[in-house]
Design an enzyme around this catalytic site. Structure first.
Site, PDB file in Angstrom:
ATOM      1  N   HIS A  92       0.870  -1.192   0.205  1.00 28.62           N
ATOM      2  CA  HIS A  92       0.116   0.004   0.022  1.00 28.62           C
ATOM      3  C   HIS A  92       0.796   1.383  -0.055  1.00 28.62           C
ATOM      4  CE1 HIS A  92       0.675  -1.330   4.126  1.00 28.62           C
ATOM      5  NE2 HIS A  92       0.800   0.069   4.420  1.00 28.62           N
ATOM      6  N   HIS A  94       0.688   5.310   1.267  1.00 32.61           N
ATOM      7  CA  HIS A  94       0.270   6.267   2.009  1.00 32.61           C
ATOM      8  C   HIS A  94       0.258   7.450   1.264  1.00 32.61           C
ATOM      9  CE1 HIS A  94       0.385   4.136   6.144  1.00 32.61           C
ATOM     10  NE2 HIS A  94       1.302   3.398   5.408  1.00 32.61           N
TER      11      HIS A  94
HETATM   12  P1  5GP Z   1       2.060   0.139   7.555  1.00 32.87           P
HETATM   13  O1  5GP Z   1       1.880  -1.134   7.096  1.00 32.87           O
HETATM   14  O2  5GP Z   1       2.371   0.942   6.360  1.00 32.87           O
HETATM   15  O3  5GP Z   1       3.131   0.385   8.365  1.00 32.87           O
HETATM   16  O4  5GP Z   1       0.484   0.625   8.347  1.00 32.87           O
HETATM   17  C1  5GP Z   1      -0.641   0.331   7.921  1.00 32.87           C
HETATM   18  C2  5GP Z   1      -1.539   1.359   7.974  1.00 32.87           C
HETATM   19  O5  5GP Z   1      -2.874   0.925   7.759  1.00 32.87           O
HETATM   20  C3  5GP Z   1      -1.552   2.146   9.355  1.00 32.87           C
HETATM   21  O6  5GP Z   1      -1.466   3.634   8.924  1.00 32.87           O
HETATM   22  C4  5GP Z   1      -2.791   1.904   9.890  1.00 32.87           C
HETATM   23  O7  5GP Z   1      -3.539   2.919  10.497  1.00 32.87           O
HETATM   24  C5  5GP Z   1      -3.791   1.560   8.739  1.00 32.87           C
HETATM   25  N1  5GP Z   1      -4.824   0.322   9.060  1.00 32.87           N
HETATM   26  C6  5GP Z   1      -4.467  -0.763   9.591  1.00 32.87           C
HETATM   27  N2  5GP Z   1      -5.501  -1.549   9.762  1.00 32.87           N
HETATM   28  C7  5GP Z   1      -6.520  -0.710   8.787  1.00 32.87           C
HETATM   29  C8  5GP Z   1      -8.018  -1.065   8.733  1.00 32.87           C
HETATM   30  O8  5GP Z   1      -8.390  -2.136   9.323  1.00 32.87           O
HETATM   31  N3  5GP Z   1      -8.543  -0.051   8.108  1.00 32.87           N
HETATM   32  C9  5GP Z   1      -8.131   0.976   7.660  1.00 32.87           C
HETATM   33  N4  5GP Z   1      -8.801   1.742   6.967  1.00 32.87           N
HETATM   34  N5  5GP Z   1      -6.827   1.257   7.776  1.00 32.87           N
HETATM   35  C10 5GP Z   1      -5.954   0.490   8.523  1.00 32.87           C
END
Ligand code: 5GP
Length: 131
Positions: A92, A94
Site C-alpha cells: 500500500h 500512504h
Molecule cells: P504500514 O503497514 O504502512 O506500516 O501501516 C498500515 C496502515 O494501515 C496504518 O497507517 C494503519 O492505521 C492502517 N490500517 C490498519 N488496519 C486498517 C484497517 O482495518 N482499516 C483502515 N482503513 N486502515 C487500517
C-alpha cells in the site's frame, strides 16, 4: 486473505475514496492528518516492490489521480507519498496531505475523527477523482 483484501472486496467496511478493477483507495483508519489515504492493488502482494513493473506504474498513476483529488479537498501544500508496510502485509501507498514535513512523521499522534467526518472526507475525495 489479508485485511486489506477483505476491505477491497467489501467484506470489511472502509471509507472508499476511489476504486477500479485493479486498485482500491480508502481512508486510513488512524489518520496522521485529515485525508490520509491508503492505495492498494487488489492483487495480494506483501512487499510493494514485488509488484511487476507495469503494476507499479499503474498503481502510481491511480494514486496520482487520488492525490490530485485529495489536494482539491484538503487544504495542503502538497500530498506526500510514503511506503512502509511494516504493519499490514499487503502492499500500500500512504497519501498524506502535508502542511509541512512534520505531517509525514508516523510517530505523530493519530487523529480521532468521527465516522461522519471520515465519510464526508471520503465522499468529497471520491467526487473529485477523475479517470
Ligand atoms: P504500514 O503497514 O504502512 O506500516 O501501516 C498500515 C496502515 O494501515 C496504518 O497507517 C494503519 O492505521 C492502517 N490500517 C490498519 N488496519 C486498517 C484497517 O482495518 N482499516 C483502515 N482503513 N486502515 C487500517
Amino acid at each position: 486473505m489479508s485485511i486489506f483484501s477483505k476491505i477491497a472486496a467489501g467484506e470489511i467496511p472502509s471509507y472508499c475514496c476511489a476504486s477500479n478493477d485493479e486498485f482500491y483507495a480508502f481512508l486510513d483508519i488512524n489518520p496522521l492528518v485529515k485525508g490520509h489515504t491508503l492505495v492498494i492493488p487488489r492483487r495480494e502482494v506483501d512487499y510493494i516492490y514485488d509488484l511487476t513493473d507495469d503494476e507499479l506504474a499503474r498503481l502510481h498513476v491511480f494514486a496520482a489521480h487520488v492525490a490530485r483529488a485529495i489536494k482539491e479537498v484538503i487544504p495542503c501544500v502538497k500530498v506526500g507519498e510514503a511506503v512502509l508496510g511494516l504493519e499490514v502485509p499487503h502492499a500500500h501507498i500512504h497519501l498524506i496531505p502535508m502542511q509541512s514535513e512534520r505531517d509525514m512523521l508516523f510517530s505523530n499522534p493519530k487523529l480521532q475523527l468521527s465516522g461522519e467526518e471520515m465519510q464526508s472526507i471520503a465522499d468529497a475525495i471520491r467526487a473529485k477523482v477523475t479517470d
